[in-house]
Design a protein around this motif. Structure first.
Motif, PDB file in Angstrom:
ATOM      1  N   SER A  70       4.360   2.126 -18.441  1.00  0.00           N
ATOM      2  CA  SER A  70       4.458   2.413 -17.017  1.00  0.00           C
ATOM      3  C   SER A  70       3.078   2.571 -16.408  1.00  0.00           C
ATOM      4  CB  SER A  70       5.270   3.699 -16.782  1.00  0.00           C
ATOM      5  OG  SER A  70       6.583   3.560 -17.270  1.00  0.00           O
ATOM      6  N   GLY A  71       2.986   2.306 -15.105  1.00  0.00           N
ATOM      7  CA  GLY A  71       1.726   2.450 -14.395  1.00  0.00           C
ATOM      8  C   GLY A  71       1.347   1.182 -13.659  1.00  0.00           C
ATOM      9  N   HIS A  72       0.047   0.981 -13.480  1.00  0.00           N
ATOM     10  CA  HIS A  72      -0.423  -0.192 -12.748  1.00  0.00           C
ATOM     11  C   HIS A  72      -1.792  -0.628 -13.256  1.00  0.00           C
ATOM     12  CE1 HIS A  72      -1.913   3.333 -10.402  1.00  0.00           C
ATOM     13  NE2 HIS A  72      -3.025   2.598 -10.338  1.00  0.00           N
ATOM     14  N   MET A  73      -2.220  -1.783 -12.810  1.00  0.00           N
ATOM     15  CA  MET A  73      -3.525  -2.311 -13.187  1.00  0.00           C
ATOM     16  C   MET A  73      -4.623  -1.490 -12.509  1.00  0.00           C
ATOM     17  SD  MET A  73      -2.191  -6.067 -12.356  1.00  0.00           S
ATOM     18  CE  MET A  73      -0.615  -6.539 -13.059  1.00  0.00           C
ATOM     19  N   PRO A  74      -5.715  -1.227 -13.201  1.00  0.00           N
ATOM     20  CA  PRO A  74      -6.796  -0.443 -12.597  1.00  0.00           C
ATOM     21  C   PRO A  74      -7.270  -1.035 -11.273  1.00  0.00           C
ATOM     22  CG  PRO A  74      -7.163  -0.698 -14.939  1.00  0.00           C
ATOM     23  CD  PRO A  74      -6.001  -1.572 -14.608  1.00  0.00           C
ATOM     24  N   GLY A  75      -7.340  -0.189 -10.263  1.00  0.00           N
ATOM     25  CA  GLY A  75      -7.827  -0.615  -8.956  1.00  0.00           C
ATOM     26  C   GLY A  75      -6.818  -1.329  -8.094  1.00  0.00           C
ATOM     27  N   ALA A  76      -5.587  -1.524  -8.591  1.00  0.00           N
ATOM     28  CA  ALA A  76      -4.586  -2.245  -7.815  1.00  0.00           C
ATOM     29  C   ALA A  76      -4.131  -1.432  -6.607  1.00  0.00           C
ATOM     30  CB  ALA A  76      -3.384  -2.589  -8.697  1.00  0.00           C
ATOM     31  N   HIS A  77      -3.708  -2.146  -5.584  1.00  0.00           N
ATOM     32  CA  HIS A  77      -3.106  -1.541  -4.397  1.00  0.00           C
ATOM     33  C   HIS A  77      -1.593  -1.716  -4.493  1.00  0.00           C
ATOM     34  CE1 HIS A  77      -7.096  -1.540  -2.299  1.00  0.00           C
ATOM     35  NE2 HIS A  77      -7.279  -2.577  -3.109  1.00  0.00           N
ATOM     36  N   GLY A 111     -14.068  -7.008  -9.144  1.00  0.00           N
ATOM     37  CA  GLY A 111     -13.704  -6.532  -7.819  1.00  0.00           C
ATOM     38  C   GLY A 111     -13.735  -7.599  -6.750  1.00  0.00           C
ATOM     39  N   GLU A 112     -13.930  -8.863  -7.150  1.00  0.00           N
ATOM     40  CA  GLU A 112     -14.036  -9.937  -6.164  1.00  0.00           C
ATOM     41  C   GLU A 112     -12.684 -10.325  -5.570  1.00  0.00           C
ATOM     42  OE1 GLU A 112     -16.058 -13.151  -8.009  1.00  0.00           O
ATOM     43  OE2 GLU A 112     -18.002 -12.122  -8.083  1.00  0.00           O
ATOM     44  N   ARG A 113     -11.618 -10.070  -6.341  1.00  0.00           N
ATOM     45  CA  ARG A 113     -10.274 -10.328  -5.829  1.00  0.00           C
ATOM     46  C   ARG A 113      -9.450  -9.047  -5.904  1.00  0.00           C
ATOM     47  NH1 ARG A 113      -7.467 -15.873  -7.728  1.00  0.00           N
ATOM     48  NH2 ARG A 113      -8.201 -15.456  -9.843  1.00  0.00           N
ATOM     49  N   GLN A 114      -8.693  -8.799  -4.857  1.00  0.00           N
ATOM     50  CA  GLN A 114      -7.859  -7.610  -4.780  1.00  0.00           C
ATOM     51  C   GLN A 114      -6.511  -7.879  -5.445  1.00  0.00           C
ATOM     52  OE1 GLN A 114      -8.632  -6.084  -0.337  1.00  0.00           O
ATOM     53  NE2 GLN A 114      -8.518  -8.309  -0.521  1.00  0.00           N
ATOM     54  N   ILE A 115      -5.984  -6.868  -6.122  1.00  0.00           N
ATOM     55  CA  ILE A 115      -4.675  -6.974  -6.755  1.00  0.00           C
ATOM     56  C   ILE A 115      -3.697  -6.133  -5.953  1.00  0.00           C
ATOM     57  CG2 ILE A 115      -3.344  -6.580  -8.854  1.00  0.00           C
ATOM     58  CD1 ILE A 115      -6.075  -6.793 -10.356  1.00  0.00           C
ATOM     59  N   LEU A 116      -2.587  -6.748  -5.572  1.00  0.00           N
ATOM     60  CA  LEU A 116      -1.596  -6.087  -4.734  1.00  0.00           C
ATOM     61  C   LEU A 116      -0.244  -6.132  -5.431  1.00  0.00           C
ATOM     62  CD1 LEU A 116      -0.998  -4.681  -2.042  1.00  0.00           C
ATOM     63  CD2 LEU A 116      -0.608  -6.937  -1.040  1.00  0.00           C
ATOM     64  N   ASP A 117       0.318  -4.968  -5.711  1.00  0.00           N
ATOM     65  CA  ASP A 117       1.533  -4.817  -6.503  1.00  0.00           C
ATOM     66  C   ASP A 117       2.728  -4.557  -5.582  1.00  0.00           C
ATOM     67  OD1 ASP A 117       3.562  -3.869  -8.296  1.00  0.00           O
ATOM     68  OD2 ASP A 117       2.012  -3.256  -9.714  1.00  0.00           O
ATOM     69  N   ALA A 118       3.793  -5.356  -5.756  1.00  0.00           N
ATOM     70  CA  ALA A 118       4.969  -5.272  -4.885  1.00  0.00           C
ATOM     71  C   ALA A 118       6.034  -4.308  -5.392  1.00  0.00           C
ATOM     72  CB  ALA A 118       5.594  -6.662  -4.729  1.00  0.00           C
ATOM     73  N   ASP A 177      -9.841 -10.253   4.648  1.00  0.00           N
ATOM     74  CA  ASP A 177     -10.913 -11.250   4.570  1.00  0.00           C
ATOM     75  C   ASP A 177     -11.325 -11.525   3.118  1.00  0.00           C
ATOM     76  OD1 ASP A 177     -11.111 -11.648   7.323  1.00  0.00           O
ATOM     77  OD2 ASP A 177     -12.395  -9.887   7.555  1.00  0.00           O
ATOM     78  N   LYS A 178     -10.712 -10.828   2.167  1.00  0.00           N
ATOM     79  CA  LYS A 178     -11.029 -11.026   0.757  1.00  0.00           C
ATOM     80  C   LYS A 178      -9.817 -11.610   0.024  1.00  0.00           C
ATOM     81  CE  LYS A 178     -13.142  -7.952  -1.624  1.00  0.00           C
ATOM     82  NZ  LYS A 178     -13.481  -6.651  -2.283  1.00  0.00           N
ATOM     83  N   PRO A 179     -10.031 -12.329  -1.072  1.00  0.00           N
ATOM     84  CA  PRO A 179      -8.909 -12.938  -1.811  1.00  0.00           C
ATOM     85  C   PRO A 179      -7.968 -11.891  -2.397  1.00  0.00           C
ATOM     86  CG  PRO A 179     -11.025 -13.803  -2.561  1.00  0.00           C
ATOM     87  CD  PRO A 179     -11.338 -12.666  -1.656  1.00  0.00           C
ATOM     88  N   VAL A 180      -6.712 -12.274  -2.524  1.00  0.00           N
ATOM     89  CA  VAL A 180      -5.672 -11.371  -3.019  1.00  0.00           C
ATOM     90  C   VAL A 180      -4.890 -12.055  -4.135  1.00  0.00           C
ATOM     91  CG1 VAL A 180      -3.562 -10.105  -2.439  1.00  0.00           C
ATOM     92  CG2 VAL A 180      -5.436 -10.223  -0.778  1.00  0.00           C
ATOM     93  N   ILE A 181      -4.601 -11.286  -5.187  1.00  0.00           N
ATOM     94  CA  ILE A 181      -3.639 -11.670  -6.212  1.00  0.00           C
ATOM     95  C   ILE A 181      -2.449 -10.746  -6.074  1.00  0.00           C
ATOM     96  CG2 ILE A 181      -3.160 -11.811  -8.695  1.00  0.00           C
ATOM     97  CD1 ILE A 181      -6.158 -12.262  -9.138  1.00  0.00           C
TER      98      ILE A 181
END
Length: 273
Positions: free
Chosen positions: A188-195, A162-169, A224-228
């Protein structure tokens, strides 16, 4: 050029600057954007993400190693002192991917033409029907910056810690598994916890980038937190990274994106099938 975006008017003023190079980074795919301006910025050079790639990797247009990138950049006549302006014919789609690739290879003198070729034409920029295929060799030297790139192991670690946030476009329907993936054999779907922040949310109707901190916060991203960033094949994720860069936030792009994660049997996916 320390800013990630350059306006069409500013770009037109740089056309005859000997150190400024315009790169046409236009790319699309079946079902992708088709409507845009015709032609090319006068004197621009074509940068093809399906040519400048890791050919040993079966995933689409993966970032090549530094030596391979160097060879391609030099063949385009690029130098370490080149100030790059990247555009595409659709407004903003694949140009952000080219921008990110150069940053990942240590070249910071690079900006995206806001609104792309359509904005250039409206601003009175000169347009050519054809593009010159060859240039005198340059002295560009790539310097790989690993902090700009995330691989599958890094994404799995981000999910676990949970140290880096995952953001899906990707669009919400694909993110939530309400519609199937366009690539065959992909879950189909997304990575657990992704935004989820569909890249289209950050585009004005004329193809310019909408730089909005609220757009990120509205989908649960803590700036303020890292993003992938991630997407289908690592192209539109770069639009999110471009917008974050404009907000002063450096991010990493998951290069394999859903093309890798969704095609493997051993990766966790939500919602579960």
């Amino acid at each position: 050029m320390t800013r990630a975006l350059i306006t069409a008017a500013e770009a037109v003023a740089r056309l005859d600057d000997p150190d400024t190079v315009f790169l046409d980074g236009s790319w699309t795919f079946p079902g992708g954007p088709r409507t845009g301006a015709d032609g090319h910025v006068r004197g621009s050079r074509h940068f093809d993400i399906d040519t400048v790639k890791d050919r040993a990797n079966p995933l689409p247009h993966m970032l090549p190693d530094a030596d391979t990138f160097t060879a391609h950049a030099r063949a385009l006549g690029l130098n370490n002192t080149s100030r790059l302006i990247i555009y595409d014919r659709y407004g903003l789609f694949s140009a952000a991917r080219v921008w990110w690739m150069f940053h990942a290879m240590g070249h910071d003198e690079v900006a995206v033409l806001d609104g792309g070729l359509p904005a250039w034409a409206i601003a009175g920029g000169l347009i050519a029907d054809t593009i010159e295929p060859t240039w005198p060799e340059g002295d560009f030297q790539a310097r790989f910056c690993p902090q700009r790139v995330a691989d599958r192991v890094a994404v799995a670690a981000a999910i676990a810690s949970g140290e880096r946030q995952i953001l899906d476009a990707r669009g919400e329907a694909r993110f939530s598994a309400r519609t199937p993936e366009p690539r065959e054999g992909m879950r189909s779907g997304h990575m657990p916890g992704a935004h989820n922040l569909p890249f289209t949310t950050l585009l004005y109707p004329d193809g310019r980038l909408r730089v909005s901190a609220e757009a990120f916060r509205d989908v649960g991203i803590d700036l303020d937190k890292p993003v992938i960033t991630s997407c289908g094949s690592g192209v539109t994720a770069c639009i999110l990274s471009l917008a974050l860069d404009c907000l002063g936030k450096e991010s990493a792009v998951y290069d394999g994106s859903w093309s890798e994660w969704g095609s493997r049997p051993d990766t966790a996916i939500e919602p579960e099938a």
